[in-house]
Structures are given as structure tokens and as C-alpha cells.
Design a protein around this motif. Structure first.
Motif, short mmCIF file in Angstrom:
data_model
loop_
_atom_site.label_atom_id
_atom_site.label_comp_id
_atom_site.label_asym_id
_atom_site.label_seq_id
_atom_site.Cartn_x
_atom_site.Cartn_y
_atom_site.Cartn_z
N GLN A 93 0.85 -1.19 0.00
CA GLN A 93 0.00 0.00 0.00
C GLN A 93 0.89 1.24 0.00
N SER A 94 0.47 2.24 -0.74
CA SER A 94 1.24 3.48 -0.84
C SER A 94 1.31 4.20 0.49
N LEU A 95 2.24 5.13 0.58
CA LEU A 95 2.27 6.04 1.70
C LEU A 95 1.12 7.03 1.53
N LEU A 96 0.65 7.55 2.64
CA LEU A 96 -0.42 8.53 2.63
C LEU A 96 0.17 9.94 2.70
N PRO A 97 -0.58 10.94 2.26
CA PRO A 97 -0.10 12.31 2.40
C PRO A 97 -0.12 12.75 3.87
N VAL A 98 0.51 13.87 4.14
CA VAL A 98 0.54 14.49 5.47
C VAL A 98 -0.11 15.86 5.33
N ASN A 99 -0.84 16.29 6.35
CA ASN A 99 -1.40 17.64 6.35
C ASN A 99 -0.45 18.54 7.13
N PHE A 100 0.26 19.40 6.42
CA PHE A 100 1.32 20.19 7.03
C PHE A 100 0.80 21.36 7.86
N GLU A 101 -0.44 21.76 7.62
CA GLU A 101 -1.03 22.81 8.45
C GLU A 101 -1.28 22.26 9.86
N MET A 102 -1.75 21.02 9.93
CA MET A 102 -2.05 20.39 11.21
C MET A 102 -0.82 19.73 11.83
N ASP A 115 7.31 10.64 -4.58
CA ASP A 115 8.43 9.93 -5.22
C ASP A 115 8.50 8.48 -4.74
N ILE A 116 8.37 8.29 -3.43
CA ILE A 116 8.41 6.92 -2.89
C ILE A 116 7.25 6.11 -3.48
N ASN A 117 6.07 6.71 -3.54
CA ASN A 117 4.93 5.98 -4.10
C ASN A 117 5.16 5.61 -5.56
N SER A 118 5.77 6.49 -6.31
CA SER A 118 6.08 6.20 -7.71
C SER A 118 7.10 5.06 -7.82
N PHE A 131 0.00 -3.57 -6.00
CA PHE A 131 0.22 -2.25 -5.41
C PHE A 131 -1.11 -1.52 -5.36
N VAL A 132 -1.42 -0.96 -4.21
CA VAL A 132 -2.64 -0.17 -4.05
C VAL A 132 -2.23 1.26 -3.75
N ASN A 133 -2.59 2.16 -4.65
CA ASN A 133 -2.26 3.56 -4.46
C ASN A 133 -3.40 4.24 -3.69
N LEU A 134 -3.23 4.33 -2.39
CA LEU A 134 -4.23 4.96 -1.52
C LEU A 134 -4.15 6.49 -1.59
N TYR A 135 -2.99 6.99 -1.96
CA TYR A 135 -2.69 8.43 -1.91
C TYR A 135 -3.78 9.32 -2.52
N PRO A 136 -4.25 9.05 -3.74
CA PRO A 136 -5.25 9.95 -4.35
C PRO A 136 -6.55 10.05 -3.56
N SER A 137 -6.91 9.00 -2.85
CA SER A 137 -8.16 9.01 -2.08
C SER A 137 -8.07 9.87 -0.82
N PHE A 138 -6.86 10.22 -0.42
CA PHE A 138 -6.66 10.98 0.81
C PHE A 138 -6.09 12.37 0.57
N ASN A 166 -12.58 1.05 2.14
CA ASN A 166 -13.29 1.10 0.86
C ASN A 166 -12.33 0.98 -0.33
N CYS A 167 -11.16 1.56 -0.21
CA CYS A 167 -10.15 1.43 -1.28
C CYS A 167 -9.77 -0.04 -1.48
N LEU A 168 -9.54 -0.74 -0.39
CA LEU A 168 -9.16 -2.16 -0.50
C LEU A 168 -10.30 -2.99 -1.09
N GLN A 169 -11.51 -2.67 -0.68
CA GLN A 169 -12.66 -3.41 -1.22
C GLN A 169 -12.88 -3.08 -2.70
N SER A 170 -12.70 -1.82 -3.06
CA SER A 170 -12.93 -1.43 -4.47
C SER A 170 -11.91 -2.06 -5.41
N GLU A 171 -10.75 -2.43 -4.86
CA GLU A 171 -9.73 -3.13 -5.66
C GLU A 171 -9.98 -4.64 -5.67
N ASN A 172 -11.08 -5.06 -5.04
CA ASN A 172 -11.44 -6.48 -4.93
C ASN A 172 -10.34 -7.32 -4.27
N LEU A 173 -9.68 -6.73 -3.26
CA LEU A 173 -8.62 -7.43 -2.58
C LEU A 173 -9.15 -8.23 -1.38
#
Length: 174
Positions: A93-102, A115-118, A131-138, A166-173
């Protein structure tokens, strides 16, 4: 089906057994762990003979200033061990983004996360691992973790974990 989730605090806080009640689910998340520590724990996880192994690691490495190339090398080592020592299906599973304001931080960098996700996606294609790219969903358009999915800018709240499930289920994993 026997399913294992392996990773750091993001994995640890997931209520995977509640999300997937029709399966035998094990959570091998340990808060604060870096990829080399997860690699050291891997033999004990593999001994459990899981059918499916979900892995997320690397964000704590970035927090410690570890270079993306070293993180990818640890992913590569882990993939080889799983392939050579088990019949488990591995899902990276990809790394998730970070919210830098919080979560203000000088060590986390959204470009490095992307870059790591790529690199991970390429490694998984090369090794024929799912590989499941979770990043865009978050991610927001400015490559930050959406506020509605986090309580501190790094970790997920219940809404965030539902998106992950939901991401894992939508990938039928599962």
C-alpha cells in the motif's frame, strides 16, 4: 481467509477485524516503527502462514530523514522474503499524504512521499506484486492529507479508516 496487516501506527490503529468480520484478521502494526524494524519482525509474521499480507511502511523513515532509496531497498528486501518464504499474497500500500497545516514538519515532504509511491509502484510492477495507491483518495489538490480524514495531520480518524477499507474493497482485494 487469514489476513495480516503489517506496518506502523497507521496500520496499528485500524480496526481491520471489525472492517472484515468474515475473515481471520491479524494486526501487526507497531507505532513508530521504521521499515528496517518491520523487516526484523517479518519472520514472526510469516510464521503465521497468512493467505494475504497487507503492508504499509516508510512514513516513519521519512520522519527520521532516511532517504527514499533506502526505504525502497527495504521494501525490495521484504518482497523477496515474502516471495521466497511463503505462499502469502502480498499487497503493498502506498504512503499517505501528510497535512502540514495540522502537522508542521520540516522532515516530511509531499514530493518525497509521492516519489516513494512512484518508486513503489514501479518496484511492484517489476516484482509482480499488487500495489494499491491509496494516496489519491486521501490527498487534496495541494498534496496534503484531507483534514476530514485526520485528527492530527498524520494519523487517520474513523472516516479516514473507512476510506482505506473502501479502497481495499474497491480493488477487490478483500
Amino acid at each position: 481467509m487469514k489476513i495480516a496487516f503489517l506496518g506502523d501506527s497507521l496500520t496499528y490503529a485500524g480496526r481491520w477485524g471489525d472492517f472484515f468480520p468474515n475473515h481471520e484478521v491479524y494486526n501487526y502494526g507497531v507505532p513508530g516503527e521504521k521499515s528496517n524494524e518491520i523487516l526484523m519482525r517479518l519472520p514472526a509474521v510469516l510464521d503465521q502462514k497468512n493467505d494475504l499480507l497487507f503492508l504499509m511502511m516508510g512514513v516513519n523513515d521519512l520522519g527520521e530523514g532516511i532517504e527514499p532509496s533506502a526505504i525502497i531497498e527495504n521494501f525490495s528486501r521484504l518482497i523477496l522474503k515474502v516471495k521466497n518464504e511463503t505462499g502469502s499474497k502480498l499487497v503493498i500500500q502506498s504512503l499517505l499524504p501528510v497535512n502540514f497545516e495540522m502537522f508542521p514538519s520540516s522532515v516530511f515532504d509531499s514530493a518525497k512521499i509521492r516519489d516513494i509511491n512512484s518508486l513503489l509502484k514501479s518496484l511492484c510492477e517489476e516484482e509482480k506484486v499488487t500495489f494499491v495507491n491509496l494516496y489519491p483518495s486521501f490527498s487534496t489538490y495541494s498534496n496534503e492529507l484531507m483534514k476530514e480524514y485526520t485528527y492530527d495531520g498524520l494519523h487517520l480518524n474513523d472516516a479516514g479508516y473507512r476510506v482505506w477499507k473502501n479502497c481495499l474493497q474497491s480493488e477487490n482485494l478483500i
